[in-house]
Design a protein around this motif. Structure first.
Motif, PDB file in Angstrom:
ATOM      1  N   HIS A 185       0.780  -1.158   0.061  1.00 42.60           N
ATOM      2  CA  HIS A 185      -0.045  -0.037  -0.021  1.00 42.60           C
ATOM      3  C   HIS A 185       0.955   1.126   0.178  1.00 42.60           C
ATOM      4  O   HIS A 185       0.307   2.263   0.279  1.00 42.60           O
ATOM      5  N   HIS A 186       2.099   0.985  -0.432  1.00 48.50           N
ATOM      6  CA  HIS A 186       2.844   2.389  -0.278  1.00 48.50           C
ATOM      7  C   HIS A 186       4.003   2.350  -1.401  1.00 48.50           C
ATOM      8  O   HIS A 186       4.650   1.312  -1.519  1.00 48.50           O
ATOM      9  N   LEU A 187       4.355   3.515  -2.014  1.00 54.82           N
ATOM     10  CA  LEU A 187       5.355   3.392  -3.135  1.00 54.82           C
ATOM     11  C   LEU A 187       6.045   4.863  -3.102  1.00 54.82           C
ATOM     12  O   LEU A 187       4.971   5.907  -3.259  1.00 54.82           O
ATOM     13  N   THR A 188       7.196   4.887  -2.933  1.00 54.65           N
ATOM     14  CA  THR A 188       7.847   6.210  -3.187  1.00 54.65           C
ATOM     15  C   THR A 188       9.345   6.164  -3.839  1.00 54.65           C
ATOM     16  O   THR A 188       9.821   4.991  -3.974  1.00 54.65           O
ATOM     17  N   THR A 189       9.825   6.952  -4.341  1.00 54.49           N
ATOM     18  CA  THR A 189      11.097   7.111  -5.537  1.00 54.49           C
ATOM     19  C   THR A 189      11.604   8.171  -5.526  1.00 54.49           C
ATOM     20  O   THR A 189      11.279   9.369  -5.302  1.00 54.49           O
ATOM     21  N   THR A 190      12.942   8.171  -5.654  1.00 56.88           N
ATOM     22  CA  THR A 190      13.825   9.389  -5.755  1.00 56.88           C
ATOM     23  C   THR A 190      13.797   9.665  -7.381  1.00 56.88           C
ATOM     24  O   THR A 190      14.680  10.498  -7.976  1.00 56.88           O
TER      25      THR A 190
END
Length: 319
Positions: free
Chosen positions: A289-294
């Motif tokens: 339920h969570h996704l982040t990226t640089t």
């Protein structure tokens, strides 16, 4: 068969397939609970952009959970040529979580230590920059407010800079600047029978430290447990993508969608789905339920079946 009949048949088949899938999932959940298991969260990271997720997430490396603890809600940032990951760090013995920082280097995540702890549960450590300084806005719904912390010694020391929206039991708040205004997207429970949160509210101000956040006239802009709650923010130039958690009636964090914000002004909000995130990139997963990226490093969280920390009635762990 006419084209309209073909479309209707395809929709009917799709609905039936989704219904069967949801039924099988409920049966699986019930069976595992009977075996004394519960969903346990964890995180994985990979050196790749999120747009290659169908390949990259299969290659992602899980970060081992420490004994008696689990990580969730990862937010990755780049600082001084190094990659850091801020996470919810749930400690079973305390019955709540604090915020911990990891450093990710050469495919390995190393725990640097806790950076923020309060008497109440903290999660969803959203990090943003304003006027050259870093700020952190964690979920602190038990405080019934939005709390913003300023970094005083990166990455482990933070001080409270602002408490805003008093009385608003905010869930998973995100703040960002767009076209000269600051926007605050946050969620809350619709009522006492709402287990996971099903309302998305939008506020705006001239500064993230403002005490005067103005609500959009249409709040809540979304009232749907399948897509209201935030699961990460992706910036691609002027393009803003909101990751949305998907909750089923008795299942927390089953999957997620990535949604491009197509309208955001003082009178309205709109978004469209551009991608989905399913718990199928590793065997044994039952939720994500969570996704982040640089752009260079991507982080995701996921749930799998595990024995409870102690042999007591399992507690639902909602991050």
């Amino acid at each position: 068969m006419s084209s309209q009949s073909s479309v209707a048949a395809a929709r009917s088949e799709g609905f039936f397939a989704r219904w069967i899938g949801a039924l099988l999932h409920r049966v699986e959940m019930s069976w595992h609970y009977r075996l004394g298991l519960e969903p346990r969260w964890g995180i994985s990271l990979v050196e790749a952009d999120w747009k290659s997720k169908d390949v990259a997430l299969h290659a992602s490396r899980p970060v081992p959970n420490p004994p008696g603890r689990y990580f969730a809600d990862p937010f990755v940032i780049e600082r001084g040529g190094r990659t850091y990951c801020f996470v919810e760090d749930y400690v079973h013995a305390r019955g709540k979580a604090h915020i911990t920082v990891l450093e990710y280097r050469s495919g390995v995540a190393t725990e640097l230590g806790p950076c923020l702890d309060e008497p109440f549960h903290l999660s969803f450590p959203f990090v943003f920059e304003y006027e050259g300084q870093l700020y952190l806005c964690p979920e602190a719904s038990a405080s019934r407010s939005v709390r913003i912390y300023r970094c005083t010694d990166f990455p482990l020391r933070w001080e409270l800079a602002r408490v805003t929206l008093p009385g608003f039991q905010s869930l998973d708040t995100m703040l960002f600047e767009r076209q000269g205004r600051w926007w605050l997207l946050t969620c809350r429970f619709a009522d006492t029978n709402d287990p996971f949160g099903s309302e998305l509210h939008v506020f705006h101000a001239d500064s993230p430290l403002s005490e005067q956040w103005r609500p959009l006239p249409g709040n809540p802009v979304i009232a749907d447990r399948r897509c209201c709650r935030n699961g990460g923010l992706i910036r691609e130039g002027e393009r803003v993508l909101r990751v949305a958690q998907y909750h089923e009636p008795r299942t927390y964090g089953r999957r997620a969608t990535v949604r491009e914000i197509t309208r955001l002004d003082e009178n309205g909000y709109a978004e469209r789905v551009v991608a989905s995130l399913e718990p199928d990139f590793r065997p044994g997963l039952v939720g994500t339920h969570h996704l982040t990226t640089t752009g260079r490093v991507t982080a995701v969280d996921h749930a799998s079946w595990a024995r409870p920390f102690t042999q007591v009635t399992p507690k639902r762990l909602g991050n």
